[in-house]
Write a protein that holds these residues in place. Structure first.
Motif, mmCIF file in Angstrom:
data_model
loop_
_atom_site.group_PDB
_atom_site.id
_atom_site.type_symbol
_atom_site.label_atom_id
_atom_site.label_comp_id
_atom_site.label_asym_id
_atom_site.label_seq_id
_atom_site.Cartn_x
_atom_site.Cartn_y
_atom_site.Cartn_z
ATOM 1 N N LEU A 62 0.817 -1.209 0.000
ATOM 2 C CA LEU A 62 0.000 0.000 0.000
ATOM 3 C C LEU A 62 0.853 1.263 0.000
ATOM 4 C CD1 LEU A 62 -2.811 -1.078 2.506
ATOM 5 C CD2 LEU A 62 -2.891 -1.036 0.011
ATOM 6 N N ALA A 63 2.046 1.185 0.577
ATOM 7 C CA ALA A 63 2.943 2.337 0.544
ATOM 8 C C ALA A 63 3.431 2.617 -0.872
ATOM 9 C CB ALA A 63 4.135 2.099 1.466
ATOM 10 N N ALA A 64 3.473 1.576 -1.713
ATOM 11 C CA ALA A 64 3.983 1.732 -3.074
ATOM 12 C C ALA A 64 2.912 2.110 -4.083
ATOM 13 C CB ALA A 64 4.647 0.426 -3.524
ATOM 14 N N THR A 65 1.640 1.953 -3.721
ATOM 15 C CA THR A 65 0.578 2.148 -4.714
ATOM 16 C C THR A 65 0.213 3.607 -4.915
ATOM 17 O OG1 THR A 65 -1.064 1.711 -2.960
ATOM 18 C CG2 THR A 65 -0.436 -0.129 -4.389
ATOM 19 N N GLY A 66 0.775 4.512 -4.120
ATOM 20 C CA GLY A 66 0.566 5.941 -4.354
ATOM 21 C C GLY A 66 -0.535 6.537 -3.503
ATOM 22 N N ALA A 67 -0.460 7.847 -3.331
ATOM 23 C CA ALA A 67 -1.421 8.550 -2.476
ATOM 24 C C ALA A 67 -2.830 8.542 -3.051
ATOM 25 C CB ALA A 67 -0.955 9.992 -2.264
ATOM 26 N N GLY A 68 -2.976 8.227 -4.328
ATOM 27 C CA GLY A 68 -4.298 8.236 -4.929
ATOM 28 C C GLY A 68 -5.100 6.978 -4.661
ATOM 29 N N ALA A 70 -7.050 3.895 -2.428
ATOM 30 C CA ALA A 70 -8.042 3.966 -1.354
ATOM 31 C C ALA A 70 -7.377 3.983 0.017
ATOM 32 C CB ALA A 70 -9.001 2.780 -1.468
ATOM 33 N N VAL A 71 -6.323 3.172 0.192
ATOM 34 C CA VAL A 71 -5.581 3.128 1.452
ATOM 35 C C VAL A 71 -4.112 3.370 1.134
ATOM 36 C CG1 VAL A 71 -4.974 1.767 3.478
ATOM 37 C CG2 VAL A 71 -7.216 1.462 2.417
ATOM 38 N N HIS A 72 -3.544 4.393 1.737
ATOM 39 C CA HIS A 72 -2.131 4.684 1.500
ATOM 40 C C HIS A 72 -1.442 4.970 2.823
ATOM 41 C CE1 HIS A 72 1.529 6.077 -0.353
ATOM 42 N NE2 HIS A 72 1.452 7.206 0.333
ATOM 43 N N VAL A 73 -0.256 4.409 2.993
ATOM 44 C CA VAL A 73 0.527 4.655 4.203
ATOM 45 C C VAL A 73 1.933 5.081 3.800
ATOM 46 C CG1 VAL A 73 -0.754 3.067 5.695
ATOM 47 C CG2 VAL A 73 1.135 2.198 4.310
ATOM 48 N N SER A 74 2.593 5.770 4.692
ATOM 49 C CA SER A 74 3.953 6.238 4.444
ATOM 50 C C SER A 74 4.945 5.124 4.738
ATOM 51 C CB SER A 74 4.250 7.443 5.337
ATOM 52 O OG SER A 74 5.637 7.715 5.389
ATOM 53 N N LEU A 75 5.801 4.806 3.773
ATOM 54 C CA LEU A 75 6.782 3.739 3.968
ATOM 55 C C LEU A 75 7.723 4.034 5.134
ATOM 56 C CD1 LEU A 75 8.003 1.052 3.021
ATOM 57 C CD2 LEU A 75 9.459 2.373 1.460
ATOM 58 N N PRO A 76 8.322 5.234 5.235
ATOM 59 C CA PRO A 76 9.197 5.491 6.389
ATOM 60 C C PRO A 76 8.473 5.343 7.726
ATOM 61 C CG PRO A 76 9.544 7.145 4.693
ATOM 62 C CD PRO A 76 8.339 6.360 4.280
ATOM 63 N N ALA A 77 7.220 5.822 7.791
ATOM 64 C CA ALA A 77 6.464 5.723 9.042
ATOM 65 C C ALA A 77 6.201 4.267 9.406
ATOM 66 C CB ALA A 77 5.141 6.481 8.918
ATOM 67 N N VAL A 78 5.883 3.439 8.413
ATOM 68 C CA VAL A 78 5.640 2.015 8.668
ATOM 69 C C VAL A 78 6.920 1.325 9.136
ATOM 70 C CG1 VAL A 78 5.130 -0.197 7.544
ATOM 71 C CG2 VAL A 78 3.673 1.786 7.123
ATOM 72 N N LEU A 79 8.034 1.636 8.474
ATOM 73 C CA LEU A 79 9.304 1.005 8.849
ATOM 74 C C LEU A 79 9.700 1.362 10.279
ATOM 75 C CD1 LEU A 79 11.357 1.498 5.561
ATOM 76 C CD2 LEU A 79 10.477 -0.661 6.477
ATOM 77 N N VAL A 80 9.536 2.620 10.642
ATOM 78 C CA VAL A 80 9.878 3.050 12.008
ATOM 79 C C VAL A 80 8.945 2.395 13.029
ATOM 80 C CG1 VAL A 80 9.938 5.027 13.582
ATOM 81 C CG2 VAL A 80 10.920 5.227 11.294
ATOM 82 N N ALA A 81 7.641 2.410 12.747
ATOM 83 C CA ALA A 81 6.668 1.821 13.670
ATOM 84 C C ALA A 81 6.899 0.331 13.843
ATOM 85 C CB ALA A 81 5.254 2.086 13.157
ATOM 86 N N ALA A 178 9.706 -6.244 0.649
ATOM 87 C CA ALA A 178 9.200 -7.185 -0.353
ATOM 88 C C ALA A 178 7.834 -6.737 -0.862
ATOM 89 C CB ALA A 178 9.119 -8.590 0.234
ATOM 90 N N GLY A 179 6.964 -6.316 0.054
ATOM 91 C CA GLY A 179 5.655 -5.810 -0.348
ATOM 92 C C GLY A 179 5.760 -4.544 -1.165
ATOM 93 N N TYR A 180 6.674 -3.661 -0.765
ATOM 94 C CA TYR A 180 6.850 -2.403 -1.485
ATOM 95 C C TYR A 180 7.342 -2.643 -2.909
ATOM 96 C CZ TYR A 180 8.271 2.386 -2.509
ATOM 97 O OH TYR A 180 8.402 3.615 -3.086
#
Length: 223
Positions: A62-68, A70-81, A178-180
């Motif tokens: 979902l981080a790679a599919t773009g802000a447009g 339906a569900v988008h998350v920030s890759l850096p934020a996910v990695l840190v969390a 891998a997901g990204y």
């Protein structure tokens, strides 16, 4: 009163569904949900059923599919969390084991936890403390029980901290990346998330299944 109870039940069902459905969890809680789930799965015995692998993989997609999308998350934020959840969760599980977790593990009546303990014991026997702590990160249920297990066994705290940080970073960054990469290379891949997640779950369970087959084969040979 009846409407309040019904609303509470619906809210509980929604929360339970969100915790078990990676896409729903990310849509509702974002990176905070990633932290909570990864922490609970690696630090608390009650979190063994949570979808750590599929959640990290889905977050990467979902981080790679773009802000447009339906569900988008920030890759850096996910990695840190994810990294914070994995490191603090493992340390919590280790402290639980160090401070009397042996009795807690023994009292558990859940067969999945007992199977995880058996598989964790096999990893410890075969690879020793350090490698077992790292490898356990990639095996569901085992990554839940191994941290308190090595705490009970008396693994030095400093040694555990070094290995668990390494394992936590490799696991969270590797599965999310891998997901990204898949999300960035396959158009509209988020529309096929359910079958992809099913494959991820099967792959993550494969080491556990291999150990079960080996154990049963060894028992037959001894018999």
């Amino acid at each position: 009163m009846g409407s309040a109870v019904s609303a509470a039940v619906v809210a509980g069902e929604s929360l339970g569904g969100s915790l078990l459905d990676p896409k729903s969890l990310l849509a509702t809680f974002g990176p905070i949900g990633v932290f909570v789930v990864v922490f609970a799965e690696t630090g608390l015995l009650i979190g063994f059923f949570l979808p750590g692998d599929s959640l990290l993989f889905t977050a990467g997609v979902l981080a790679a599919t773009g802000a447009g999308s339906a569900v988008h998350v920030s890759l850096p934020a996910v990695l840190v969390a994810a990294a914070l959840g994995a490191v603090t969760g493992a340390q919590t599980g280790f402290l639980i084991g160090r401070r009397g977790g042996g009795a807690l593990l023994a009292r558990s009546g859940n067969r999945y936890l007992h199977e995880g303990i058996a598989r964790g014991s096999v990893l410890l026997t075969r690879y020793g403390y350090g490698k077992a702590v790292v490898l356990a990160r990639f095996v569901p249920v085992v990554r839940t029980v191994l941290n308190p297990l090595v705490g009970v066994a008396g693994m030095p705290a400093g040694q555990f901290a070094r290995w668990q940080v390494l394992g936590g970073l490799l696991w969270t960054a590797g599965v999310t990346a891998a997901g990204y990469l898949l999300g960035a290379s396959v158009p509209d891949v988020d529309t096929y998330l359910l079958p992809i997640i099913a494959v991820v779950v099967l792959l993550s369970l494969s080491p556990l299944l291999v150990e079960v087959v080996r154990s049963r084969r060894a028992k037959r040979e001894r018999a």
